[in-house]
Design a protein around this motif. Sequence first.
Motif, PDB file in Angstrom:
ATOM      1  N   LEU B  66       0.614  -1.208   0.132  1.00  9.99           N
ATOM      2  CA  LEU B  66      -0.067   0.161   0.246  1.00  9.99           C
ATOM      3  C   LEU B  66       0.940   1.098   0.365  1.00  9.99           C
ATOM      4  CD1 LEU B  66      -2.607  -0.960   2.160  1.00  9.99           C
ATOM      5  CD2 LEU B  66      -2.846  -1.978   0.057  1.00  9.99           C
ATOM      6  N   ASP B  67       1.904   0.784   0.324  1.00 12.38           N
ATOM      7  CA  ASP B  67       3.017   2.228   0.795  1.00 12.38           C
ATOM      8  C   ASP B  67       3.685   2.743  -0.934  1.00 12.38           C
ATOM      9  OD1 ASP B  67       2.234   2.638   2.830  1.00 12.38           O
ATOM     10  OD2 ASP B  67       3.647   2.355   3.728  1.00 12.38           O
ATOM     11  N   ASP B  68       3.194   1.071  -1.837  1.00 14.64           N
ATOM     12  CA  ASP B  68       4.428   1.377  -2.910  1.00 14.64           C
ATOM     13  C   ASP B  68       3.482   2.538  -3.447  1.00 14.64           C
ATOM     14  OD1 ASP B  68       5.648   1.111  -5.630  1.00 14.64           O
ATOM     15  OD2 ASP B  68       5.995  -0.733  -4.799  1.00 14.64           O
ATOM     16  N   ALA B  69       4.404   3.826  -3.791  1.00 14.94           N
ATOM     17  CA  ALA B  69       3.951   4.625  -5.120  1.00 14.94           C
ATOM     18  C   ALA B  69       3.791   4.090  -6.688  1.00 14.94           C
ATOM     19  CB  ALA B  69       4.657   6.302  -4.753  1.00 14.94           C
ATOM     20  N   ASP B  70       4.353   3.110  -6.803  1.00 14.46           N
ATOM     21  CA  ASP B  70       4.007   2.274  -8.395  1.00 14.46           C
ATOM     22  C   ASP B  70       2.852   1.413  -8.287  1.00 14.46           C
ATOM     23  OD1 ASP B  70       6.963   3.689  -8.895  1.00 14.46           O
ATOM     24  OD2 ASP B  70       7.914   1.598  -8.418  1.00 14.46           O
ATOM     25  N   VAL B  71       2.253   0.605  -6.985  1.00 15.06           N
ATOM     26  CA  VAL B  71       1.211   0.855  -7.150  1.00 15.06           C
ATOM     27  C   VAL B  71      -0.208   1.006  -7.192  1.00 15.06           C
ATOM     28  CG1 VAL B  71      -0.590  -0.906  -5.322  1.00 15.06           C
ATOM     29  CG2 VAL B  71       2.251  -1.369  -5.868  1.00 15.06           C
ATOM     30  N   ASP B  72      -0.989   0.929  -8.388  1.00 12.96           N
ATOM     31  CA  ASP B  72      -2.721   2.210  -8.440  1.00 12.96           C
ATOM     32  C   ASP B  72      -3.319   1.337  -8.300  1.00 12.96           C
ATOM     33  OD1 ASP B  72      -1.413   3.664 -10.485  1.00 12.96           O
ATOM     34  OD2 ASP B  72      -1.233   2.220 -11.917  1.00 12.96           O
ATOM     35  N   ALA B  73      -3.528  -0.035  -7.925  1.00 12.76           N
ATOM     36  CA  ALA B  73      -4.738  -0.582  -7.434  1.00 12.76           C
ATOM     37  C   ALA B  73      -5.180  -2.219  -7.121  1.00 12.76           C
ATOM     38  CB  ALA B  73      -5.500  -1.167  -8.870  1.00 12.76           C
ATOM     39  N   VAL B  74      -5.058  -2.560  -6.103  1.00 18.13           N
ATOM     40  CA  VAL B  74      -4.562  -3.622  -5.391  1.00 18.13           C
ATOM     41  C   VAL B  74      -5.698  -4.831  -5.700  1.00 18.13           C
ATOM     42  CG1 VAL B  74      -2.828  -3.121  -3.107  1.00 18.13           C
ATOM     43  CG2 VAL B  74      -5.618  -2.489  -2.964  1.00 18.13           C
ATOM     44  N   TYR B  75      -4.904  -5.876  -5.124  1.00 15.93           N
ATOM     45  CA  TYR B  75      -6.350  -7.409  -5.489  1.00 15.93           C
ATOM     46  C   TYR B  75      -6.575  -7.429  -4.252  1.00 15.93           C
ATOM     47  CZ  TYR B  75      -8.068 -11.810  -5.659  1.00 15.93           C
ATOM     48  OH  TYR B  75      -8.725 -13.217  -5.885  1.00 15.93           O
ATOM     49  N   ILE B  76      -7.362  -7.770  -3.434  1.00 20.72           N
ATOM     50  CA  ILE B  76      -7.900  -8.502  -2.154  1.00 20.72           C
ATOM     51  C   ILE B  76      -8.029  -9.907  -2.420  1.00 20.72           C
ATOM     52  CG2 ILE B  76      -7.959  -7.759   0.315  1.00 20.72           C
ATOM     53  CD1 ILE B  76      -7.451  -5.178  -0.575  1.00 20.72           C
ATOM     54  N   PRO B  77      -8.022 -10.700  -2.111  1.00 22.28           N
ATOM     55  CA  PRO B  77      -8.153 -12.225  -2.022  1.00 22.28           C
ATOM     56  C   PRO B  77      -7.848 -12.708   0.155  1.00 22.28           C
ATOM     57  CG  PRO B  77      -6.329 -12.199  -2.314  1.00 22.28           C
ATOM     58  CD  PRO B  77      -5.469 -10.837  -2.132  1.00 22.28           C
ATOM     59  N   LEU B  78      -8.045 -11.511   0.779  1.00 27.10           N
ATOM     60  CA  LEU B  78      -7.817 -12.098   2.336  1.00 27.10           C
ATOM     61  C   LEU B  78      -9.043 -12.456   2.277  1.00 27.10           C
ATOM     62  CD1 LEU B  78      -5.348  -8.780   3.225  1.00 27.10           C
ATOM     63  CD2 LEU B  78      -4.398 -11.184   2.138  1.00 27.10           C
ATOM     64  N   PRO B  79      -9.477 -13.347   3.239  1.00 26.14           N
ATOM     65  CA  PRO B  79     -10.276 -14.245   4.242  1.00 26.14           C
ATOM     66  C   PRO B  79     -10.735 -13.052   4.423  1.00 26.14           C
ATOM     67  CG  PRO B  79      -7.926 -15.069   5.023  1.00 26.14           C
ATOM     68  CD  PRO B  79      -8.040 -14.067   4.614  1.00 26.14           C
TER      69      PRO B  79
END
Lengths: 359, 359
Positions: B66-79
């Motif tokens: 989440l802190d990585d400025a190169d990341v636009d979007a996250v995929y969250i497959p957590l419980p």
Amino acid sequence: MASTQIRFGILGCADIARKLARAIALAPNATITALGSRSLEKAKKFAADNNFPAEAKVYGSYDAVLDDADVDAVYIPLPTSLHVRWVIAAAEKKKHVLLEKPVALNVPEFDRIVAACESAGVQLMDGTMWMHHPRTAKMREFLSDSERFGQLKSVHTIFSFAVSPDFLANDIRVKPDLDALGALGDVGWYCVRAILFAMDYELPKIVTASCDPVFNEAGVILSCGASLKWEDGKVATFQCSFLSHLTMDITAIGTKGTLHVHDFVVPFQEHVALFSASSNAGFNDLVTGWVPSPSEHTVMTILPQEAQMVKEFSSLVASIQTGSKPEKKWPTLSRKTQLILDTVKASIEKGFEPVEVLP
Amino acid sequence: MASTQIRFGILGCADIARKLARAIALAPNATITALGSRSLEKAKKFAADNNFPAEAKVYGSYDAVLDDADVDAVYIPLPTSLHVRWVIAAAEKKKHVLLEKPVALNVPEFDRIVAACESAGVQLMDGTMWMHHPRTAKMREFLSDSERFGQLKSVHTIFSFAVSPDFLANDIRVKPDLDALGALGDVGWYCVRAILFAMDYELPKIVTASCDPVFNEAGVILSCGASLKWEDGKVATFQCSFLSHLTMDITAIGTKGTLHVHDFVVPFQEHVALFSASSNAGFNDLVTGWVPSPSEHTVMTILPQEAQMVKEFSSLVASIQTGSKPEKKWPTLSRKTQLILDTVKASIEKGFEPVEVLP
């Protein structure tokens, strides 16, 4: 050959009798001997329109058919409210009875029918044609296979067809004095029989009607459904309707397999019928496909299912004529089916409460 | 081209993330930029096993992604129990969120998720892949066709698969502290979404759970079902289970047509999918066959449905990056689905009483 031809009389000129007349003609061990209608003119026209044999007799009453010594068995497609009277009359004249469904308005009525047939020593079978299609035996093989299907967990059946305004106004199946069970007795009968078939005729413990039946102004069911529960946790649901597009599904799910059929009552085509079977299916590694895919099973039949039914019935009658006892399997299945219909109706009348099935 | 590539981070090494990593790689407008796991070793192995791009970063925490400025979007497959925490954390860092289903443990939780995403101006979409298969659009065309399908009357959906003893003992989907909704949240989510899809996302008025749920020792649902009723009389049922053979059916019945699909969640094959449509069907003159028979519809797709989903999501994110607002359709569908799950659960807790759906 002549000695094993069972000679049929038909009571009434119901539309379905056209299909059965053809089936009797097609069955190798049956022949049409007589037709009775309250109107002699109507009977004559029906016989002519449906290619009856030239020697077939045509009467202006049902009694005349029952009094005809040349008649071995009768096919009774009369409205349900007339079944008790005419099956008992037929049995008293020692006629074997092929009876349209629903067999009665309720189980006590059907028990009178069975008692009369047993007392007279005549065969009783209901007209659930699909039971006699060779596909049905193939489906049984699949459902009984502990490797391919495993233990049955649930069954879901649907039979609906969207009737015309004329049907809604005039058909006997929406008239409280003729076929008071409406869609439940007509299309629902098949749904319930299919559930029992899949359950190998084990009765459920509890039946709960769905809280969404539709009635006509006379209080006859046009659409309804129910869920059924067995003591060991097996479940079933069905939906039957005169108000939805033609659909006739059995979905049976076991621990290791799934059966799908989409034309269980009347196959899409007369001489070839399919069902789909899936066994031990899982996903590929990335869950982007099934391994294995379901397989289609094709079952051919030269005789259409209704002729298979007539053949089976006639064969039982021929056995009785040479000393065998009537086959109790068929009235037993009819009674179980009727019992579930009665229980669904009771649940509707009790405001969709769960109702225990009391054999 | 490079400017429209949405850069994904993945939170955790869930099994389903393998499928999504491939989908991100396949989608023409997305790329994998980072993966975070509580174990750096596990993340490294996952990245290597799943052909991550050489330049993808691997972290030993979710926060680092989440802190990585190169990341636009996250995929969250957590419980599911971790969704509120991690979606809110992602939104605060202005990351768009592709979220596995069920989206939350209940609607109030999901409303917190939505509020966080709206406040941050990020796109939220759940991971219901089949919604993005071109077959789904073709099914919609059929269901919307007043001549071929007519008015929808009922929908019946089933999703089951028979899990292993290991799954029953260890999978997060049977753990009350991880995925407390069990089979209802997992396979039931798809059944409910399919019902809503067929109903064009109109919410039902009343939901009644079937009186046959199965729970594990911790009280998590392993199998259940429900019936749903709309104000105008439309009805639906579903059955979801971890205890029955792999089955995934939609049966939708209108006044003029019937739709059948037997692999709606994961098509039998990746690049070609079928559904069966029957329209204005009746019987031939003697009721020995259907006129017309149902027809099979084949829909090809080069991109598998999960890559279509990533593509659609990434396209929305790209639009937001150039000034558009987030698309509210997707969180709205998620919330409706979650709302029905909550209502089914409430009905189970109330002893299978009918429960009103309160939007």
